[in-house]
Design a protein around this motif. Structure first.
Motif, PDB file in Angstrom:
ATOM      1  N   ASN A   1     -46.776 -43.970 -31.455  1.00 50.07           N
ATOM      2  CA  ASN A   1     -47.629 -43.464 -30.373  1.00 50.07           C
ATOM      3  C   ASN A   1     -46.778 -42.944 -29.231  1.00 50.07           C
ATOM      4  O   ASN A   1     -46.975 -41.842 -28.740  1.00 50.07           O
ATOM      5  CB  ASN A   1     -48.472 -44.601 -29.758  1.00 50.07           C
ATOM      6  CG  ASN A   1     -49.659 -44.924 -30.579  1.00 50.07           C
ATOM      7  OD1 ASN A   1     -49.559 -44.924 -31.800  1.00 50.07           O
ATOM      8  ND2 ASN A   1     -50.768 -45.185 -29.947  1.00 50.07           N
TER       9      ASN A   1
ATOM     10  N   ARG B   1     -46.290 -39.084 -27.941  1.00 49.30           N
ATOM     11  CA  ARG B   1     -46.611 -38.684 -26.570  1.00 49.30           C
ATOM     12  C   ARG B   1     -45.401 -37.991 -25.940  1.00 49.30           C
ATOM     13  O   ARG B   1     -45.543 -37.024 -25.193  1.00 49.30           O
ATOM     14  CB  ARG B   1     -47.023 -39.905 -25.754  1.00 49.30           C
ATOM     15  CG  ARG B   1     -48.363 -40.482 -26.209  1.00 49.30           C
ATOM     16  CD  ARG B   1     -48.609 -41.850 -25.617  1.00 49.30           C
ATOM     17  NE  ARG B   1     -49.816 -42.461 -26.166  1.00 49.30           N
ATOM     18  CZ  ARG B   1     -50.144 -43.735 -25.991  1.00 49.30           C
ATOM     19  NH1 ARG B   1     -49.364 -44.538 -25.293  1.00 49.30           N
ATOM     20  NH2 ARG B   1     -51.248 -44.219 -26.518  1.00 49.30           N
TER      21      ARG B   1
ATOM     22  N   SER C   1     -42.271 -47.123 -31.065  1.00 47.18           N
ATOM     23  CA  SER C   1     -43.680 -46.934 -31.425  1.00 47.18           C
ATOM     24  C   SER C   1     -43.961 -45.454 -31.717  1.00 47.18           C
ATOM     25  O   SER C   1     -43.511 -44.574 -30.980  1.00 47.18           O
ATOM     26  CB  SER C   1     -44.523 -47.426 -30.245  1.00 47.18           C
ATOM     27  OG  SER C   1     -45.625 -46.581 -30.041  1.00 47.18           O
TER      28      SER C   1
ATOM     29  N   ARG D   1     -54.407 -42.122 -17.126  1.00 45.86           N
ATOM     30  CA  ARG D   1     -53.177 -42.913 -17.252  1.00 45.86           C
ATOM     31  C   ARG D   1     -52.021 -41.966 -17.508  1.00 45.86           C
ATOM     32  O   ARG D   1     -52.055 -41.212 -18.474  1.00 45.86           O
ATOM     33  CB  ARG D   1     -53.356 -43.882 -18.432  1.00 45.86           C
ATOM     34  CG  ARG D   1     -52.074 -44.495 -18.926  1.00 45.86           C
ATOM     35  CD  ARG D   1     -52.297 -45.281 -20.208  1.00 45.86           C
ATOM     36  NE  ARG D   1     -51.037 -45.759 -20.744  1.00 45.86           N
ATOM     37  CZ  ARG D   1     -50.898 -46.289 -21.943  1.00 45.86           C
ATOM     38  NH1 ARG D   1     -51.941 -46.432 -22.743  1.00 45.86           N
ATOM     39  NH2 ARG D   1     -49.711 -46.695 -22.357  1.00 45.86           N
TER      40      ARG D   1
HETATM   41  C1  IPM Z   1     -52.317 -47.809 -26.191  1.00 43.35           C
HETATM   42  C2  IPM Z   1     -51.518 -48.762 -27.018  1.00 43.35           C
HETATM   43  C3  IPM Z   1     -50.095 -48.240 -27.130  1.00 43.35           C
HETATM   44  C4  IPM Z   1     -49.498 -48.255 -25.749  1.00 43.35           C
HETATM   45  C5  IPM Z   1     -49.210 -49.019 -28.109  1.00 43.35           C
HETATM   46  C6  IPM Z   1     -49.827 -49.070 -29.474  1.00 43.35           C
HETATM   47  C7  IPM Z   1     -47.834 -48.423 -28.166  1.00 43.35           C
HETATM   48  O1  IPM Z   1     -51.564 -50.049 -26.492  1.00 43.35           O
HETATM   49  O2  IPM Z   1     -52.436 -46.644 -26.578  1.00 43.35           O
HETATM   50  O3  IPM Z   1     -52.834 -48.231 -25.156  1.00 43.35           O
HETATM   51  O4  IPM Z   1     -48.926 -49.231 -25.306  1.00 43.35           O
HETATM   52  O5  IPM Z   1     -49.614 -47.228 -25.090  1.00 43.35           O
END
Ligand code: IPM
Ligand code: MG
Length: 383
Positions: free
Chosen positions: A126, A130, A124, A155
């Motif tokens: 995202n 991160r 991913s 989180r």
């Molecule tokens: C979030 C999303 C992401 C995650 C996905 C899109 C990878 O659900 O930002 O909460 O799981 O962190």
């Protein structure tokens, strides 16, 4: 015994990461920068449409700063699923280079490939971002004033099952094992972020959420460290909950309004923040901050809604989440007045006055119309 080697490699990587975290203690001070570069990443699906709406609002709000050169809005292209799949990388190298030249980022949703779909097995974007920018704190506020709900979730954003989500091992055809990582410095930094936030914002209670009764090593460590850091904040009451009962208590009207600040490992935080956002009108209404020591990225918490694009409806997508993320971005880099103005305008335009409404379809307003309405409201509020 290939998996033993794989496991050894994973352990080495994680030990190296622990050392790096221990060395890295300073935060970037945005006030010290002559020019703040805000990177705008459209992403996939409805992402380019809704980030364009937010960009338009930011351009107006930061007009003077952009004119004087104090702020630059810079588009960062190439973080699309097509380009990522073609490069076989969660974030193509040239795109990551461009991202790293910015100080702070506003990001639309990016499509996360699923096992077996046409995009192949890339991580991913995202999660990769991160990790690459070490954005360890995912801060997600949820507010429902009429129900007395004012929650801020911290989180943890780089560890837990996400640290090695793409590095699990298939031992045999019948056995697969994933790895869950919790570290001392990783937990200390998220806990400190949460307690500092609580202290600086007049919050009196911090709730730690784990499943430490079952997941003893990693959640046990997480809980113990959070509690220890909590002892440094005498005015703040600390309590701890298991994720299952916390999921239930969020829907208990008598209990839920007593919660203020939460600290959670990554996966529980992922799940609980979707539930929490639902009280406020769904994930489409929630913004999210991903904070690190050197970078910060602000984004919507929903997905890229490819179906809306396939049906030609992306201009009707709700840009509220990226606008809420923009409020957090403005505040993070020191433009508190603009952040307050945008937040007030959003509350007026999407909660109280609501002269136009987004439905996601032709019978509703477009994101561009909402952006104009927000800008008119900002004018009236006295910019
Ligand atoms: C979030 C999303 C992401 C995650 C996905 C899109 C990878 O659900 O930002 O909460 O799981 O962190
Ligand atoms: Mg999520």
């Amino acid at each position: 015994m290939e998996y033993m080697e794989q496991f050894q490699k994973i352990v080495e990587q994680q030990l190296a990461r622990v050392e790096k975290m221990k060395q890295d203690t300073q935060f970037l001070d945005y006030k010290s920068l002559d020019r703040i570069i805000i990177g705008i990443i459209g992403g996939d699906g409805i992402g380019p449409a809704i980030t364009a709406n937010a960009r338009h609002v930011l351009e107006e709000l930061l007009k003077d700063e952009i004119a004087s050169g104090k702020v630059e809005l810079r588009d960062v292209d190439g973080l699309t699923i097509e380009n990522r799949a073609a490069c076989g990388k969660a974030i193509p190298d040239d795109v990551l280079d461009e991202i790293k030249k910015c100080h702070v980022l506003l990001k639309g949703p990016t499509t996360t490939p699923r096992k077996g779909d046409k995009w192949g097995n890339i991580e991913s974007a995202n999660v990769a971002m991160r990790k690459a920018l070490d954005l360890f704190a995912n801060v997600r506020p949820v507010k429902v004033p009429e129900d007395n709900i004012d929650w801020t979730f911290f989180r943890e954003n780089t560890e837990c099952l996400y640290a090695m989500g793409s590095q699990g091992v298939h031992i045999t055809d019948d056995l697969a094992i994933d790895f869950r990582v919790i570290t001392n410095p990783g937990t200390e930094r998220i806990a400190r972020q949460a307690f500092e936030y609580a202290k600086n914002n007049g919050k009196t209670r911090v709730s730690i959420v784990t499943k430490a009764n079952i997941v003893k090593a990693t959640d046990g460590k997480f809980l113990e460290i959070c509690k220890k850091i909590g002892e440094e904040y005498p005015g703040i009451e600390v309590d701890d909950w298991y994720i299952d009962i916390m999921t239930a208590k969020l829907i208990d009207p008598k209990r839920r309004s007593q919660f203020q600040v939460f600290i959670l490992p990554n996966l529980y935080g992922d799940i609980l923040t979707d539930e929490a956002a639902e009280f406020q009108g769904g994930v489409g209404t929630a913004g999210s901050a991903n904070l690190g020591r050197h970078y910060a990225m602000f984004e919507a918490i929903h997905g890229s809604a490819p179906r809306m694009v396939e049906e030609g409806r992306e201009q009707y997508a709700d840009p509220c989440s990226v606008m809420r993320a923009s409020v957090m971005l403005l505040s993070h880099i020191g433009f508190q007045n603009q952040a307050d103005l945008l937040e007030k305008a959003l509350d007026i335009c999407t909660v109280t006055e609501k002269k136009i409404a987004i439905t996601g379809k032709q019978d509703g307003a477009t994101g561009a119309q909402l952006a104009d309405y927000i800008l008119e409201t900002i004018q009236k509020l006295g910019r």
